[in-house]
Design a protein around this motif. Structure first.
Motif, PDB file in Angstrom:
ATOM      1  N   THR A  27      12.377  41.089  71.535  1.00 33.80           N
ATOM      2  CA  THR A  27      12.646  42.257  72.893  1.00 33.80           C
ATOM      3  C   THR A  27      14.955  41.901  72.816  1.00 33.80           C
ATOM      4  N   HIS A  28      14.808  41.124  72.696  1.00 31.97           N
ATOM      5  CA  HIS A  28      16.209  40.795  73.130  1.00 31.97           C
ATOM      6  C   HIS A  28      16.794  41.375  74.617  1.00 31.97           C
ATOM      7  N   PHE A  29      15.911  40.024  75.492  1.00 30.35           N
ATOM      8  CA  PHE A  29      16.393  41.156  76.999  1.00 30.35           C
ATOM      9  C   PHE A  29      17.903  39.796  76.972  1.00 30.35           C
ATOM     10  N   GLY A  30      18.107  40.770  77.863  1.00 33.71           N
ATOM     11  CA  GLY A  30      19.737  40.741  78.155  1.00 33.71           C
ATOM     12  C   GLY A  30      20.810  41.314  77.064  1.00 33.71           C
ATOM     13  N   LEU A  52      11.115  47.018  78.639  1.00 36.69           N
ATOM     14  CA  LEU A  52      10.518  46.559  77.716  1.00 36.69           C
ATOM     15  C   LEU A  52       9.269  46.011  78.937  1.00 36.69           C
ATOM     16  N   ILE A  53       9.561  45.837  79.748  1.00 34.76           N
ATOM     17  CA  ILE A  53       9.020  44.976  81.487  1.00 34.76           C
ATOM     18  C   ILE A  53       7.704  45.500  81.717  1.00 34.76           C
ATOM     19  N   ASN A  88       3.282  39.625  82.542  1.00 31.57           N
ATOM     20  CA  ASN A  88       1.875  38.628  82.068  1.00 31.57           C
ATOM     21  C   ASN A  88       1.692  38.724  81.086  1.00 31.57           C
ATOM     22  N   GLY A  89      -0.145  37.883  81.209  1.00 30.82           N
ATOM     23  CA  GLY A  89      -0.400  37.328  79.481  1.00 30.82           C
ATOM     24  C   GLY A  89       0.171  35.444  79.623  1.00 30.82           C
ATOM     25  N   ILE A  90      -0.921  35.422  78.570  1.00 30.22           N
ATOM     26  CA  ILE A  90      -0.457  33.515  78.385  1.00 30.22           C
ATOM     27  C   ILE A  90      -0.200  33.510  77.363  1.00 30.22           C
ATOM     28  N   ASN A 173       7.766  51.820  69.576  1.00 33.08           N
ATOM     29  CA  ASN A 173       7.710  52.200  70.834  1.00 33.08           C
ATOM     30  C   ASN A 173       8.501  51.399  71.928  1.00 33.08           C
ATOM     31  N   TYR A 174       8.385  50.550  71.570  1.00 28.83           N
ATOM     32  CA  TYR A 174       9.046  49.077  72.911  1.00 28.83           C
ATOM     33  C   TYR A 174       8.062  49.019  73.975  1.00 28.83           C
ATOM     34  N   HIS A 175       6.951  48.810  72.328  1.00 33.10           N
ATOM     35  CA  HIS A 175       5.783  48.552  73.296  1.00 33.10           C
ATOM     36  C   HIS A 175       4.780  47.226  72.894  1.00 33.10           C
ATOM     37  N   PRO A 176       4.680  46.062  72.867  1.00 31.60           N
ATOM     38  CA  PRO A 176       3.563  45.274  72.453  1.00 31.60           C
ATOM     39  C   PRO A 176       2.178  46.138  71.574  1.00 31.60           C
TER      40      PRO A 176
END
Length: 199
Positions: A27-30, A52-53, A88-90, A173-176
């Motif tokens: 994801t490389h957030f930031g 991404l979020i 979200n998610g564990i 497509n930038y999704h899990p």
């Protein structure tokens, strides 16, 4: 590295709720430069992070489990805390080469059930090998085990036909991606044995 289980997803489930497993990576957030390096369709790190979020939360429910295969973020500890608190998610993290901030911060690691370099799980009698880096041979690869990785942003040219997949966001497509999607794609691939296990 086992992380303290105090910031994970919801544990109260309505009867009949289907719990899903998801996978993602890179994801490389930031990380501003990743937009240029990978030709991502975003004008800024903020736009990228928010997309991404949103994609993550539109896919993963609070009670679902998600395995992130490394390079979560390239930002300050406070920025990564802010992002993690919204997802979200564990969550499980397979550490990548750009996860230096998370490696240094015990507090950040508490957002994950587990932080490790390598993980094996079983789902529907299928063994999955999870690592940031792609492997040439993995445990039970000759029996059809799945190898999921990140790191390559969709550019890895596999030298053989096998049940291996890059689960990074640049490939999906930038999704899990769900286990069901992974399984359906992988079972269409043949199992090519490239060492003595094929003899």
């Amino acid at each position: 590295k086992i992380c303290r289980p105090n910031r994970h997803g919801s544990s109260s489930l309505a009867r009949g709720t289907k719990i899903m497993k998801y996978f993602t990576s890179d994801t490389h957030f930031g990380h501003a430069n990743i937009i240029k390096y990978c030709d991502r369709p975003f004008s800024s790190p903020v736009e990228m992070d928010e997309t991404l979020i949103r994609n993550w939360n539109n896919t993963v429910k609070p009670e679902d489990t998600i395995f992130h295969l490394g390079d979560f973020g390239f930002a300050t500890e406070d920025r990564l805390k802010s992002i993690l608190s919204r997802l979200n998610g564990i969550k499980y993290l397979i550490l990548g080469n750009h996860d230096k901030t998370i490696r240094r911060s015990e507090d950040l690691r508490t957002y994950f059930v587990k932080c490790t370099e390598y993980l094996e799980i079983d789902e529907e009698k299928i063994k999955l090998i999870l690592m940031h880096y792609p492997m040439l041979i993995w445990n039970k690869s000759h029996h059809g085990a799945f190898m999921l990785h990140g790191h390559s942003h969709g550019t890895c040219k596999y030298p053989f036909e096998g049940r291996i997949m890059d689960v990074g966001v640049d490939c999906h497509n930038y999704h899990p991606i769900s286990f069901t999607e992974v399984r359906n794609k992988m079972l269409k691939k043949s199992v090519e044995v490239i060492d003595h296990h094929g003899n």
